[in-house]
Motif scaffolding. Sequence first.
Motif, mmCIF file in Angstrom:
data_model
loop_
_atom_site.group_PDB
_atom_site.id
_atom_site.type_symbol
_atom_site.label_atom_id
_atom_site.label_comp_id
_atom_site.label_asym_id
_atom_site.label_seq_id
_atom_site.Cartn_x
_atom_site.Cartn_y
_atom_site.Cartn_z
ATOM 1 N N PRO A 98 44.101 47.645 44.162
ATOM 2 C CA PRO A 98 42.882 47.234 43.454
ATOM 3 C C PRO A 98 43.240 46.315 42.283
ATOM 4 C CG PRO A 98 42.940 49.620 43.785
ATOM 5 C CD PRO A 98 44.294 49.111 44.151
ATOM 6 N N VAL A 99 42.443 45.277 42.101
ATOM 7 C CA VAL A 99 42.697 44.319 41.025
ATOM 8 C C VAL A 99 41.884 44.724 39.794
ATOM 9 C CG1 VAL A 99 42.517 41.913 40.295
ATOM 10 C CG2 VAL A 99 43.195 42.465 42.642
ATOM 11 N N LEU A 103 45.601 38.674 37.680
ATOM 12 C CA LEU A 103 46.858 39.007 38.350
ATOM 13 C C LEU A 103 47.319 40.434 38.058
ATOM 14 C CD1 LEU A 103 48.702 35.633 37.646
ATOM 15 C CD2 LEU A 103 47.460 36.291 39.719
ATOM 16 N N VAL A 104 46.486 41.197 37.372
ATOM 17 C CA VAL A 104 46.833 42.572 37.005
ATOM 18 C C VAL A 104 46.240 43.545 38.021
ATOM 19 C CG1 VAL A 104 46.598 44.373 35.267
ATOM 20 C CG2 VAL A 104 46.976 42.006 34.555
ATOM 21 N N ILE A 105 47.111 44.336 38.638
ATOM 22 C CA ILE A 105 46.646 45.324 39.616
ATOM 23 C C ILE A 105 46.662 46.728 39.015
ATOM 24 C CG2 ILE A 105 47.419 43.964 41.593
ATOM 25 C CD1 ILE A 105 49.847 45.914 41.774
ATOM 26 N N ASP A 106 45.905 47.613 39.634
ATOM 27 C CA ASP A 106 45.905 49.031 39.248
ATOM 28 C C ASP A 106 47.120 49.689 39.918
ATOM 29 O OD1 ASP A 106 45.506 51.715 38.839
ATOM 30 O OD2 ASP A 106 43.368 51.673 39.315
ATOM 31 N N GLN A 107 48.061 50.155 39.136
ATOM 32 C CA GLN A 107 49.292 50.758 39.663
ATOM 33 C C GLN A 107 49.251 52.285 39.683
ATOM 34 O OE1 GLN A 107 51.955 48.620 36.849
ATOM 35 N NE2 GLN A 107 52.931 47.795 38.684
ATOM 36 N N SER A 108 48.091 52.863 39.496
ATOM 37 C CA SER A 108 47.995 54.320 39.412
ATOM 38 C C SER A 108 48.557 55.006 40.652
ATOM 39 C CB SER A 108 46.540 54.750 39.210
ATOM 40 O OG SER A 108 46.013 54.179 38.034
#
Length: 238
Positions: A98-99, A103-108
């Motif tokens: 998920p963005v 350019l930052v994605i959700d890294q959870s």
Amino acid sequence: MKVKVKIKRFNPETDAEPHWETYEVDVDPMDSALSVLLHIKWHIDGSLTFRKSCGHGVCGSDAMKINGENRLACSVLVRDLVKGEGDTITFEPLPTAPVIKDLVIDQSRFFEKYRAVKPWLITRTPPPERERLQSPEEFALIDDATKCIMCGACTHACPSTWADPDYLGPAALLKAYRYTFDSRDEGAEERLPVVDSREGLWKCYTIFNCNEACPKEIDISRWLSALKRRAVMEVAAR
């Protein structure tokens, strides 16, 4: 020289869907891709959002898709991305996640999987007076795997991850290898059931996308194959 920089943008507060924006930027062939993004951020469009920290290929925070390949923006140079004046460099977020913005994605989920494999030394014997020793030969078994910086480039290049968001993925499985094969570790019986599971090792089909994407050139597929053998041996020994 001047190049075109095409960036896949998405602002959840204003955009219904991601879209492309193009900038014209003066670059030097020896500039890093990260420095190109920083130039845009500082001098052209301050709303551009991306992650970065050390800028030297250590933290892994600036992994993204550059010219169609998962890479570290700080570790790839303009000269490797364009041939000359007027060429285009494309930037996209790593695929399948998920963005959050641009350019930052959700890294959870990525780090949930990482924690699931118990990526730490598990010991049961009393600690020695000084430290737990390891020979050079024993360290050689895990040396390559210790180079992983958890950038996520491998996991987000993996078709099994694209098909199944619950698959642990090569980054987490590599960490499982690194600790399971550590001569000082005593936690295989806790760790192996996690990786020897429906969403674990057996969804790795050894197609080497992870190897190609790894900015540290770790032979990930080799170590995951070793972990598969270890898992099978543990089951056979029961």
